[in-house]
Scaffold this active site. Sequence first.
Site, PDB file in Angstrom:
ATOM      1  CB  THR A  29      45.684  55.879  66.073  1.00  0.00           C
ATOM      2  OG1 THR A  29      44.445  56.548  65.787  1.00  0.00           O
ATOM      3  CG2 THR A  29      46.546  55.911  64.814  1.00  0.00           C
ATOM      4  N   GLY A  30      43.216  53.933  65.672  1.00  0.00           N
ATOM      5  CA  GLY A  30      42.259  53.402  64.708  1.00  0.00           C
ATOM      6  C   GLY A  30      42.174  54.232  63.443  1.00  0.00           C
ATOM      7  CG  ASP A  48      41.761  60.370  67.578  1.00  0.00           C
ATOM      8  OD1 ASP A  48      42.096  61.530  67.358  1.00  0.00           O
ATOM      9  OD2 ASP A  48      41.949  59.431  66.782  1.00  0.00           O
ATOM     10  CG  ASP A  57      38.952  56.694  73.825  1.00  0.00           C
ATOM     11  OD1 ASP A  57      39.980  56.412  73.156  1.00  0.00           O
ATOM     12  OD2 ASP A  57      37.898  57.101  73.305  1.00  0.00           O
ATOM     13  CE  LYS A  92      42.854  51.531  68.592  1.00  0.00           C
ATOM     14  NZ  LYS A  92      42.713  52.594  69.610  1.00  0.00           N
ATOM     15  CG  ASP A 144      43.124  55.511  71.125  1.00  0.00           C
ATOM     16  OD1 ASP A 144      43.209  55.375  69.897  1.00  0.00           O
ATOM     17  OD2 ASP A 144      42.253  56.211  71.670  1.00  0.00           O
TER      18      ASP A 144
END
Length: 247
Positions: free
Chosen positions: A141-142, A70, A203, A188, A68
């Site tokens: 990443t989201g 962020d 995270d 994801k 990921d």
Amino acid sequence: MKKHFKLLTLAALCATAVSATAIAKHKVPYTNPGFYTNAPTQVAVHFVDVEGIKKSLEGKAPMTVSFDIDDTVVLSSQYFHYGFTFGEELGFGKGPKEVLHSQKFWDYVAEQGDQHSIPKQSAKDLIKMHKERGDKIVFVTGRTGHSKDKNGTVTKTAKTLQKYFDLPADTVVWYTNDTPADGFKQVKSAYIKKTGSQLHYGDSDDDILSAREVGIRGIRVQRSYSSTNPQKLNGGYGEEVLVNSAW
């Protein structure tokens, strides 16, 4: 849409909660005691360190490893705080709900290319270990990507991450738009599977649940103390937690 929420006001939290529930995301209750990074005390969970992960991979061929972005590899809350605070003036929308659905906001984030994000030391140590093993690094990443970028390519953010972590020029970023795809329940999962990743770091709860949905190992990285994103329960699913990884 990315997961970031402003913690400054109850109204902002409520707006973001509405935004999150507007998307068909599969929520899973925690099954284990865990701890929040910013809590005054920490409970015992399945902690691992970089050396321990390295030893657990001994004898295994080089593999693809996904991360990921962020709060996992960089501290980037400043972009989201800026968007939430000045979004109405900048044409992103009013409040987190509108901002996080604004393509104009995501274009702004993509054009910044994370050049003002701060790489985490824990991520540097972790990625260095994987590079020494010969593993291939990809990012999932989201976030929503730039309206003109093709997904899974070398974006401006990818180039910044390459510089921060001394990665090859073909290292790419996959953007999930914070939306499950290809029949999976977790955000994801489809992209982790697409990359062929055999180990995923993140995270968020979704990072751990997505890794499990596709049948690979998922390791929790602790969210920064100063993150604008609400803390998640490290070890809440009985997963491994990278020690000292909030910075």
